[in-house]
Write an enzyme that holds these catalytic residues in place. Structure first.
Site, short mmCIF file in Angstrom:
data_model
loop_
_atom_site.label_atom_id
_atom_site.label_comp_id
_atom_site.label_asym_id
_atom_site.label_seq_id
_atom_site.Cartn_x
_atom_site.Cartn_y
_atom_site.Cartn_z
N GLU A 85 0.83 -1.22 0.00
CA GLU A 85 0.00 0.00 0.00
C GLU A 85 0.85 1.26 0.00
O GLU A 85 1.69 1.45 0.89
CB GLU A 85 -0.92 -0.02 1.24
CG GLU A 85 -1.87 1.17 1.29
CD GLU A 85 -2.86 1.11 2.45
OE1 GLU A 85 -3.15 0.00 2.95
OE2 GLU A 85 -3.33 2.18 2.86
N LYS A 280 -7.05 -0.83 11.62
CA LYS A 280 -6.50 -1.27 10.32
C LYS A 280 -5.27 -0.44 9.99
O LYS A 280 -4.25 -0.96 9.52
CB LYS A 280 -7.57 -1.13 9.24
CG LYS A 280 -7.19 -1.70 7.89
CD LYS A 280 -6.40 -0.74 7.02
CE LYS A 280 -6.06 -1.35 5.67
NZ LYS A 280 -5.16 -0.53 4.88
N ASP A 296 4.48 -14.53 11.60
CA ASP A 296 3.18 -14.98 11.10
C ASP A 296 2.15 -13.87 11.30
O ASP A 296 1.63 -13.68 12.40
CB ASP A 296 2.82 -16.26 11.89
CG ASP A 296 1.47 -16.83 11.49
OD1 ASP A 296 0.67 -16.14 10.85
OD2 ASP A 296 1.22 -17.99 11.87
N HIS A 393 -2.14 10.76 0.77
CA HIS A 393 -2.26 9.41 0.21
C HIS A 393 -2.21 9.47 -1.31
O HIS A 393 -1.49 8.71 -1.95
CB HIS A 393 -3.57 8.77 0.68
CG HIS A 393 -3.77 7.40 0.12
ND1 HIS A 393 -3.03 6.32 0.56
CD2 HIS A 393 -4.58 6.94 -0.85
CE1 HIS A 393 -3.39 5.26 -0.12
NE2 HIS A 393 -4.33 5.61 -0.99
C1 MEV Z 1 -5.61 3.26 5.30
O1 MEV Z 1 -4.91 2.12 4.90
C2 MEV Z 1 -5.57 3.43 6.80
C3 MEV Z 1 -6.40 4.57 7.37
O2 MEV Z 1 -7.75 4.46 6.91
C4 MEV Z 1 -6.32 4.46 8.86
C5 MEV Z 1 -7.24 5.39 9.62
O3 MEV Z 1 -8.30 5.79 9.10
O4 MEV Z 1 -6.91 5.69 10.78
C6 MEV Z 1 -5.89 5.90 6.88
#
Ligand code: MEV
Length: 438
Positions: A85, A280, A296, A393
């Site tokens: 990513e 995430k 792992d 991003h």
């Molecule tokens: C994207 O891979 C992760 C985010 O969505 C985490 C978050 O919203 O805190 C940017």
């Protein structure tokens, strides 16, 4: 329709490739070429990869980058991260640099206890089972002694075995719940071997236990397996600074930024929809280092998410506070990792990554990885509460868009310059590319 195949595993690699490309792809020759493109040029390295798993036909690799400038307990680390990513490594590096000038990250190991269970069915009197367990426990330890001796030499071993009555949850269900210290090994094979020995001893001794009825003697072992839920194998990582030093943008004052971060963390504590995305983002950092160090990541993911709902609702792994003018941001999470055994001794790149990390012990690696997760979350949340996530991003994603659109090197260079001062969107990039192609 393609016919089922028997004996696939016995085919040679070439035959497997022929079969899959002929039966499941439109252009077998082209598909074969793609698979071969990803083979390692060094035959020995390729053979290692072929033998890691079964039915290997190629390697799917993800890029590996370095996030430098991580000051952790006064030691400076450059962290290898393997991830597909865009913007994750840029975000980690940015957070590392920000905290470098503020004393860096401080970490503490909260525990290193691993868990395994023998799940069994006992139809009979619980009190008699309790007495049997008192008799059984030293025999369990004695009969697993040959399995534990080398781990004991390294300072690890079985730390305890308890009998758990689970009959309220499921009729006649009990467990031998064992805890282990596995030092620098992740310990899965060690734990599972001990558990299978416990199961055999349990069955044998119950069969010979005079105080049991015929039915009680017939304990049924359902399964013996380690648990990837390791709430007592956990680590804390923290950063802090005076609120006035939290200058992240021109638009918001440091006080306002700190308050918005604290608010964002509170939301992730009470709102599962947000908590999942929040965590995430943390796992973006964690998995990337777990993968780069040959650990792992599925075990880590399962354990971390279970921990995130230990209080009955899925919640944030990070916390933030403002007290007496000090902003503190921290994470606590379980991480069962190894720096010896498994892929760590086999995979040349994993070995190199561990060398880059200064050959960490499992405890040191827990601390480094917790920091990678905290840094990632700091970067994500501080962008979310200030500029929004898309600006940074999409800038990082620009090359992916240009590659998708088939831009050449000259066009890429021109558009990277153009988008330094213009917002990146897929459509916008397409328009500009068409513009310079006119
Ligand atoms: C994207 O891979 C992760 C985010 O969505 C985490 C978050 O919203 O805190 C940017």
């Amino acid at each position: 329709m393609t016919e089922p195949i028997s004996g696939f595993s016995k085919l040679s690699k070439e035959e497997k490739i022929d079969w899959i490309t002929t039966n499941y792809t439109k252009n077998a020759a082209q598909s074969r070429k793609i698979l071969q493109t990803y083979w390692n040029l060094d035959q020995n390295v390729q053979q290692l990869h072929d033998e890691f798993i079964e039915n290997t036909i190629t390697n799917l690799y993800v890029p590996q980058g370095i996030a430098p400038n991580f000051l952790i307990n006064d030691t400076l680390y450059a962290i290898p991260m393997a991830i597909e990513e865009s913007s994750v490594i840029a975000a980690a590096s940015k957070a590392a640099k920000f905290w470098l000038k503020k004393g860096g990250f401080k970490t503490t190991i909260l525990g290193t206890e691993k868990v395994g269970q023998v799940h069994f069915i006992f139809k009979g009197d619980t009190n008699r089972l309790n007495s049997f367990f008192t008799y059984l426990k030293p025999i369990l330890l004695a009969e697993s002694a040959s399995l534990t001796s080398s781990m004991e030499k390294r300072g690890g071993g079985i730390t305890d075995i308890v009998l758990k009555d689970k009959t309220k949850q499921l009729e006649n269900y009990y467990q031998l719940h064992a805890t282990f210290e596995t030092k620098d090994a992740m310990g899965a094979n060690f734990i599972n071997s001990c558990l299978e020995q416990f199961a055999a001893t349990l069955k044998k001794e119950a069969g010979n236990y005079d105080a049991f009825s015929k039915q009680e003697k017939d304990i049924e072992v359902v399964m013996s397996i380690l648990s990837n839920y390791v709430p007592n194998c956990s680590v804390r990582a923290e950063v802090s600074c005076p609120v006035e030093d939290l200058k992240l943008t021109e638009e918001l004052t440091p006080q306002h930024t700190a308050e918005k971060i604290v608010q964002a963390i509170k939301i992730a504590h009470v709102e599962p929809y947000r908590a999942v995305t929040h965590n995430k983002g943390i796992m973006n950092g964690i998995d990337a280092v777990v993968l780069a160090t040959g650990n792992d990541f599925r075990a880590i993911e399962a354990g971390v998410h279970a921990y995130a709902c230990r209080n009955g609702q899925y919640s944030s792994l990070t916390h933030a506070s403002i007290e007496d003018g000090i902003f503190t941001f921290w994470i606590e999470l379980p991480l069962a990792l190894g720096t010896v055994g498994g892929l760590t001794n086999l995979h040349p790149l994993v070995k190199l990554n561990l060398e880059i990390l200064q050959r960490p012990s499992a405890e040191e690696l827990m601390q480094i990885i917790a920091v990678a997760g905290l840094a990632q979350n700091f970067a994500a949340v501080s962008s979310l509460v200030t500029t929004g996530i898309q600006k940074g991003h999409m800038k990082m994603h620009l090359l992916n868009i240009l590659n998708q659109l088939g831009a050449n090197e000259n066009e890429k260079a021109k558009l990277v310059t153009y988008f330094k001062t213009n917002p990146v969107t897929h459509h916008g990039v397409e328009l500009q590319l068409n513009e310079i192609r006119k």
